[in-house]
Design a protein around this motif. Structure first.
Motif, PDB file in Angstrom:
ATOM      1  N   ARG A 230      63.208  18.487  22.960  1.00  0.00           N
ATOM      2  CA  ARG A 230      62.628  17.826  24.254  1.00  0.00           C
ATOM      3  C   ARG A 230      63.079  17.161  25.603  1.00  0.00           C
ATOM      4  NH1 ARG A 230      59.502  20.520  20.707  1.00  0.00           N
ATOM      5  NH2 ARG A 230      57.630  19.533  20.047  1.00  0.00           N
TER       6      ARG A 230
ATOM      7  N   ASN B 182      62.961  25.911  23.235  1.00  0.00           N
ATOM      8  CA  ASN B 182      61.274  25.887  23.318  1.00  0.00           C
ATOM      9  C   ASN B 182      60.685  24.562  24.482  1.00  0.00           C
ATOM     10  OD1 ASN B 182      61.835  24.495  21.603  1.00  0.00           O
ATOM     11  ND2 ASN B 182      59.382  24.972  20.824  1.00  0.00           N
TER      12      ASN B 182
ATOM     13  N   LEU C 289      54.835  24.314  11.690  1.00  0.00           N
ATOM     14  CA  LEU C 289      54.928  25.647  11.403  1.00  0.00           C
ATOM     15  C   LEU C 289      56.798  26.969  11.103  1.00  0.00           C
ATOM     16  CD1 LEU C 289      52.292  27.027  14.448  1.00  0.00           C
ATOM     17  CD2 LEU C 289      52.447  27.585  12.225  1.00  0.00           C
TER      18      LEU C 289
ATOM     19  N   HIS D 179      55.993  15.540  18.814  1.00  0.00           N
ATOM     20  CA  HIS D 179      54.303  15.430  19.519  1.00  0.00           C
ATOM     21  C   HIS D 179      54.276  14.172  19.280  1.00  0.00           C
ATOM     22  CE1 HIS D 179      54.431  19.463  19.470  1.00  0.00           C
ATOM     23  NE2 HIS D 179      55.008  19.747  18.438  1.00  0.00           N
TER      24      HIS D 179
HETATM   25  O1  DOR Z   1      56.074  23.074  13.668  1.00  0.00           O
HETATM   26  C1  DOR Z   1      56.629  24.014  14.874  1.00  0.00           C
HETATM   27  N1  DOR Z   1      56.823  22.667  15.643  1.00  0.00           N
HETATM   28  N2  DOR Z   1      57.328  24.671  14.389  1.00  0.00           N
HETATM   29  C2  DOR Z   1      57.910  25.583  15.534  1.00  0.00           C
HETATM   30  O2  DOR Z   1      58.492  26.509  15.672  1.00  0.00           O
HETATM   31  C3  DOR Z   1      57.935  24.123  16.555  1.00  0.00           C
HETATM   32  C4  DOR Z   1      58.042  23.430  16.957  1.00  0.00           C
HETATM   33  C5  DOR Z   1      58.113  21.936  18.348  1.00  0.00           C
HETATM   34  O3  DOR Z   1      58.827  22.465  18.982  1.00  0.00           O
HETATM   35  O4  DOR Z   1      57.208  21.293  18.342  1.00  0.00           O
END
Ligand code: DOR
Ligand code: ZN
Length: 343
Positions: free
Chosen positions: A17, A41, A219, A251
């Motif tokens: 992050r 990302n 994921l 998160h």
């Molecule tokens: O669980 C996940 N979290 N899979 C991902 O591909 C992205 C990641 C995230 O950036 O939170």
């Protein structure tokens, strides 16, 4: 075994992050790992070498005094990435790979690729430059069952991609199925995979144990027990095609414990201990060093780390929460006991 000393490991798939969140999580990774492949990302994503250079500087500035940590940067592939950016990335020396997210597959993937065929010009340049491609290997079609998205991606997109670009180095990231294990085993030596601690330790039952468990949601999603066992077998087999990538994805608590929660498990705090527990469960602690510390740098053509880390057999409790931003962050398996501890 009471004590385990191994070459210092690296994390070949990590979300750090930015801003306050970066400052909160980076010390955990830097304590355990010498280097990490840092996911791009962010919002907005890291799409250019200039973006990556600036993000790298922010990461370096957040490393706690006295710690050594090398961020290995990645670029986020879009429909509009230029081949010149790949050439510049290779020349930069600090961009080590390019990340493919199918648009809409996961957190901050809206600017990802809408059709993999649109990137053939980029893949040709990457193959020529020997720039590794990192895949979030899931299809996004809503008609495909969420538990089948990895398998369908491999059949529909990855196999044809490898036929078109047989010399492209590819990491199929965070694999979750026996289908992915079989695919990687059968593929050429340019193809490798990372495996997370949660996919080695838990099946999809963990998502529903006594109620809905949002902190086990990531994921690609956890799969059936037979898939977990196949991953554990692959990780502990000593095959250098499989190596460590935590996919630690922080998160804040409120974005997980809500009506539509984010995907991601936070494991940077205790990743090595989690892997040790998984390896010990099948009497394979002797294979941990290869998986955690050798095969990743070998694939990325980087030197193995010169220093070591030690784990001891000691019971400790994973905290319920660690400080994050204005809200707390819940680590994977919070509140439970661990049997290994990094000293
Ligand atoms: O669980 C996940 N979290 N899979 C991902 O591909 C992205 C990641 C995230 O950036 O939170
Ligand atoms: Zn990830």
């Amino acid at each position: 075994m009471q004590k385990l000393t191994i070459t210092r490991p690296d994390d070949w798939h990590l979300h750090l992050r930015d801003g306050e969140a970066l400052k909160a999580v980076l010390p955990h990774s830097a304590r355990q790992f010498a280097r990490a492949i840092v996911m791009p990302n962010l919002k907005p994503p890291i799409r250019s070498v200039a973006d990556a250079a600036a993000y790298r500087d922010r990461i370096l500035a957040a490393i706690p005094a006295g710690e050594k940590f090398e961020p290995l940067m990645t670029l986020y592939l879009t429909d509009n990435t230029n081949p010149e950016e790949i050439i510049a990335a290779k020349a930069s020396k600090f961009v080590k790979a390019v990340k493919y997210y199918p648009a809409g597959a996961t957190t901050n993937s809206d600017l990802g690729v809408t059709d993999i065929r649109k990137c053939d010009r980029i893949f040709a340049t990457m193959q020529q430059e020997d720039m590794p491609l990192l895949l979030h290997g899931e299809v996004t079609n809503t008609e495909v069952d969420v538990f089948d998205r990895e398998k369908v991606f491999i059949e529909k997109h990855l196999m044809p991609l490898i036929s078109r670009f047989p010399k492209l180095r590819i990491v199929l990231e965070h694999i979750t199925t026996s289908d992915a294990v079989q695919f990687v085993l059968n593929a050429n030596s340019k193809i490798a995979a990372t495996i997370t601690p949660q996919h080695l330790l838990f099946s999809r039952n963990a998502l529903f144990k006594g109620g809905l468990r949002p902190h086990f949601y990531c994921l690609p999603i956890l799969k059936r027990e037979k898939h977990r066992l196949a991953l554990l077998q692959a990780a502990t087999s000593g095959n250098p095609k499989f190596f460590l990538g935590t996919d630690s994805a922080p998160h804040g608590r409120h974005t997980k414990e809500t009506s539509c929660g984010c995907a991601g498990c936070y494991s940077a705090l205790h990743a090595l201990e989690l892997y040790a527990e998984a390896f010990e469960s099948v009497n394979a602690l002797d294979q941990l060093e290869g998986f955690a510390s050798f095969y990743g740098p070998d694939f990325y053509q980087l030197p193995r780390n010169p220093d070591q880390v030690t784990l001891t057999k000691k019971t400790w409790r994973i905290p319920d929460e660690v400080p994050f931003t204005d809200v707390g962050l819940v680590p994977l398996r919070s509140g439970e006991e661990m049997t290994w501890q990094r000293i």
